[in-house]
Enzyme design. Structure first.
Site, PDB file in Angstrom:
ATOM      1  N   SER A 144       8.775 -28.043  12.725  1.00  0.00           N
ATOM      2  CA  SER A 144       7.791 -27.473  13.643  1.00  0.00           C
ATOM      3  C   SER A 144       6.799 -26.657  12.843  1.00  0.00           C
ATOM      4  O   SER A 144       7.150 -26.051  11.826  1.00  0.00           O
ATOM      5  CB  SER A 144       8.470 -26.567  14.671  1.00  0.00           C
ATOM      6  OG  SER A 144       7.503 -25.865  15.437  1.00  0.00           O
ATOM      7  N   TYR A 158      13.901 -19.626  16.695  1.00  0.00           N
ATOM      8  CA  TYR A 158      13.602 -21.053  16.607  1.00  0.00           C
ATOM      9  C   TYR A 158      12.795 -21.347  15.347  1.00  0.00           C
ATOM     10  O   TYR A 158      13.083 -22.304  14.609  1.00  0.00           O
ATOM     11  CB  TYR A 158      12.831 -21.487  17.856  1.00  0.00           C
ATOM     12  CG  TYR A 158      12.305 -22.901  17.826  1.00  0.00           C
ATOM     13  CD1 TYR A 158      13.122 -23.973  18.151  1.00  0.00           C
ATOM     14  CD2 TYR A 158      10.976 -23.169  17.500  1.00  0.00           C
ATOM     15  CE1 TYR A 158      12.638 -25.279  18.147  1.00  0.00           C
ATOM     16  CE2 TYR A 158      10.481 -24.465  17.486  1.00  0.00           C
ATOM     17  CZ  TYR A 158      11.315 -25.510  17.799  1.00  0.00           C
ATOM     18  OH  TYR A 158      10.828 -26.801  17.784  1.00  0.00           O
TER      19      TYR A 158
END
Length: 249
Positions: A144, A158
């Site tokens: 990501s 995250y």
């Protein structure tokens, strides 16, 4: 030439589903892994088989080592040993600052996003590596852009897990480069998927897209195209590489 066998973890929705469908169009037999939504996974498999492809839905929680071992064994028995792996399964939880986190939440994030990715890589390497008698293969990890931005005020845990995926990608790429395996990653940005609802804000992409240089969110199919290129022979000289699919972020 034998048909390539691709396993997509988290393949029942979003980027995983788009990847499974595109891979099938390009001739792969596809294992569609899912954790909970059997109906969604079955729908992806049905779309592939209706178009003449081969696919199977495979339930497993990648955070559980025994389930990962069983997942790869079921793929062996149905479609054959994996020759391509997309580590797409990942979770996030409600938007939260670090000073509000607890260890249980951190553990859940890391168990799926880091431990699960490592375990799937392990099982794939055991089958693909020439060191183990395999014929080689390719792995693409779905990281990501949060690994670079840190996702402050929302998902630092995250983001940290995806930073670990980046380090794993670099290290494993070098470890198995002479064993016929390439390991690369994509870093999606703000993509229209159901994951944002998991974080409590289904409309998050529309809220933040003005901060993206291209001024829009991305589609799962755009990420899938990058993944399939990295898996393909056209990317034969790319390993330890990253493609950001993030509109310029």
């Amino acid at each position: 030439m034998a048909q390539q066998v691709l396993l997509v973890t988290g393949g029942s929705r979003g980027i995983g589903a788009a990847t499974a469908l595109l891979a099938a169009e390009r001739g792969y037999a596809v294992g569609v892994n899912y954790r909970r939504d059997a109906a969604a996974a079955a729908a992806i498999v049905q779309r592939i088989t209706a178009a003449g492809g081969r696919a199977v839905a495979l339930q497993a929680d990648v955070a559980d080592e025994a389930e990962v071992v069983a997942l790869f064994a079921r793929l062996d028995a149905t479609l054959g040993p994996v020759t391509a792996l997309v580590n797409n399964a990942g979770i996030l939880e409600a938007q939260m600052r670090v000073d509000a986190l607890d260890a249980a939440r951190i553990g859940r994030i890391l168990a799926t996003n880091v431990t699960g990715t490592l375990l799937c890589c392990r099982e794939a390497v055991r089958r693909m590596s020439t060191r183990h008698g395999g014929g080689g293969g390719a792995i693409v990890n779905v990281s990501s852009v949060a690994a670079k931005t840190g996702s402050p005020g929302e998902y630092v845990d995250y983001a940290a897990s995806k930073g670990a995926v980046d380090a794993l990608t670099r290290g494993l790429a070098q470890e198995v480069a002479q064993e016929g395996i390439r390991v690369n990653a994509v870093r999606p940005g703000f993509i229209y998927t159901g994951m944002h609802a998991d974080g409590g804000e289904p409309g998050r992409v529309d809220r933040v897209k003005a901060a993206v240089p291209l001024r829009r969110g991305g589609q799962p199919e755009e990420v899938a195209e990058a993944i399939l290129w990295l898996l393909s022979p056209q990317a034969a000289y790319s390993t330890g590489a990253f493609i950001d699919v993030a509109g310029g972020r």
